[in-house]
Design an enzyme around this catalytic site. Sequence first.
Site, mmCIF file in Angstrom:
data_model
loop_
_atom_site.group_PDB
_atom_site.id
_atom_site.type_symbol
_atom_site.label_atom_id
_atom_site.label_comp_id
_atom_site.label_asym_id
_atom_site.label_seq_id
_atom_site.Cartn_x
_atom_site.Cartn_y
_atom_site.Cartn_z
ATOM 1 N N ASP A 195 0.806 -1.224 0.000
ATOM 2 C CA ASP A 195 0.000 0.000 0.000
ATOM 3 C C ASP A 195 0.839 1.274 0.000
ATOM 4 O O ASP A 195 0.425 2.309 0.535
ATOM 5 C CB ASP A 195 -0.968 0.015 1.207
ATOM 6 C CG ASP A 195 -1.880 -1.205 1.194
ATOM 7 O OD1 ASP A 195 -2.214 -1.675 0.099
ATOM 8 O OD2 ASP A 195 -2.255 -1.670 2.287
ATOM 9 N N LYS A 254 1.868 2.118 -5.126
ATOM 10 C CA LYS A 254 2.407 1.534 -6.377
ATOM 11 C C LYS A 254 1.512 1.870 -7.574
ATOM 12 O O LYS A 254 1.994 2.231 -8.636
ATOM 13 C CB LYS A 254 2.535 0.000 -6.230
ATOM 14 C CG LYS A 254 3.525 -0.412 -5.138
ATOM 15 C CD LYS A 254 3.553 -1.907 -4.932
ATOM 16 C CE LYS A 254 2.322 -2.481 -4.281
ATOM 17 N NZ LYS A 254 2.102 -2.105 -2.885
ATOM 18 N N GLY A 310 -4.546 -4.181 -3.890
ATOM 19 C CA GLY A 310 -5.519 -3.132 -4.208
ATOM 20 C C GLY A 310 -4.715 -1.895 -4.561
ATOM 21 O O GLY A 310 -4.083 -1.304 -3.688
ATOM 22 N N HIS A 311 -4.666 -1.542 -5.833
ATOM 23 C CA HIS A 311 -3.831 -0.433 -6.301
ATOM 24 C C HIS A 311 -4.724 0.726 -6.749
ATOM 25 O O HIS A 311 -5.536 0.580 -7.663
ATOM 26 C CB HIS A 311 -2.927 -0.905 -7.452
ATOM 27 C CG HIS A 311 -1.916 -1.929 -7.019
ATOM 28 N ND1 HIS A 311 -0.992 -2.488 -7.865
ATOM 29 C CD2 HIS A 311 -1.683 -2.494 -5.800
ATOM 30 C CE1 HIS A 311 -0.244 -3.343 -7.188
ATOM 31 N NE2 HIS A 311 -0.647 -3.371 -5.931
ATOM 32 N N GLN A 367 1.965 -6.095 -3.117
ATOM 33 C CA GLN A 367 2.384 -6.198 -1.716
ATOM 34 C C GLN A 367 3.700 -5.434 -1.511
ATOM 35 O O GLN A 367 3.910 -4.452 -2.209
ATOM 36 C CB GLN A 367 2.530 -7.664 -1.267
ATOM 37 C CG GLN A 367 1.200 -8.412 -1.157
ATOM 38 C CD GLN A 367 0.660 -8.933 -2.484
ATOM 39 O OE1 GLN A 367 1.352 -9.619 -3.199
ATOM 40 N NE2 GLN A 367 -0.585 -8.609 -2.797
#
Length: 430
Positions: free
Chosen positions: A15, A18, A42-43, A229
């Site tokens: 988080d 990225k 989750g990007h 990650q």
Amino acid sequence: MKGKVDVLLGAVWGDEGKGKIVDYLTPKYDIVCRFQGGNNAGHTICFNGEKYVLHLIPSGIFNDNCINIIGNGVVIDPIELLKEIKMLENKGIDVKSRLYISKKAHLILPSHKLLDRANEESRGESKIGSTLKGIGPVYTDKVSRNGIRVGDIFGDIKDMVFNLTSIHWSKMTTGFLTSTTASELDHQKENKLFLDACDELKEYNIIDSEYYINQALSESKSILAEGAQGALLDVDFGTYPFVTSSNTTVGGVITGLGVPPQKINKVIGIFKAYTTRVGSGPFPTELGGGTGDKMRNLGQEYGATTGRPRRCGWLDLPLLKYSCMINGITELHMMKLDVLDTFNDIKVCTGYIVNGGDTSQIPYNYDDIVTPIYENFDGWNTQIGDVKSYSDLPKDCKKYIEFIEKYLGVPIKLVSLGPDREATIEKNPQ
Ligand code: GDP
Ligand code: IMO
Ligand code: MG
């Protein structure tokens, strides 16, 4: 660089931002690839007043000229992938012609998700805090040679799915693992949805991605590999067992895409101006109470995949230095510096007291850490969100950045001052 792969990796516990930076850098690349992880990621990407959260599709998808590849090292839940494709298509983004999926990527079955839950339940107090997307169980099946791959959707996948499901089911019902949520009926219903999704996936570009990527490199195309990650969640180098089940570090690019190591050019490490973690596990600089809550509120630190509040704390330089060492990070990008705008005093951890002695090496067993050692900085007490060049940042802000750079011995080439694409400054723009 043409004919090479640049890599962008989360340098801490995920988080870091990225998605934002991959999207920002995408105009420089022909191809963006995910190489590990799955929809546990989750990007978040924000531009033109819109916000998108991607879980499986690479963050290069918003640029019309960019091909996006889900590499062999990724694990794919076909139901979730189709949802994500439809979400983008509904916003007018053309996915079909620009998304390529590796035949060798493994598939997440509905029963992998049940197993994930059952595993967590059986761990009780020492649960990992998994996103429960089936990531651990699917990688377990891959390594134990029971997995089902994307390429299998063109064959008799139904039998394979039912066989693997019954293995999972027996694991969950023989007493070793229990699940309070699983029922056999739901199981069969879910498998039908899964098989329908596999059918629908046949319409997409399913390719031998290692051939495609190496051919593209030989044609001098430029590639960006997008990590998911972060280094401290790596199954080998992270805070084991509180990690994910893939290699999130640079080695994962080689196995997760099939590119030779000589093709890797830059390794970009991305980190926040402070530290966050979601899920269980050690976090030496974690802040309880007011300061941690303030960081969470100002940084909107809630998981992009699960919505869980993220744990917050000061920046931990020994962890970052370890990450630079493992990954061979050639440049750093510092995110969310604006979140510290209203802190009068800012701390940075430069070492730990472990078993009574000082060290800047991260310990094998974090239970041994007594206290982090901190360096104190004056806050800048100025809003920096609209600053457009590095030289215009407040003096105390630059002091903070340059201390970190010096400690790590790696240049910080980009600083991010807000979620939007525009709120990004390059330190020495070329
Ligand atoms: P990722 O998983 O590494 O892509 O990061 P996430 O998207 O899970 O979390 C990063 C969060 O921080 C998202 O909500 C972003 O919109 C937000 N964000 C990214 N960069 C900045 C920044 O520089 N400042 C602020 N305030 N928010 C940012
Ligand atoms: P992005 O790509 C932050 C964490 C989970 C849990 C551990 C194992 O958005 O940075 P898993 O679902 O893999 O079994 O969970 O890893 N985790 C993440 N934390 N960002 C992520 O992805 C994460 N993906 C997994 O919270 O602690
Ligand atoms: Mg995320």
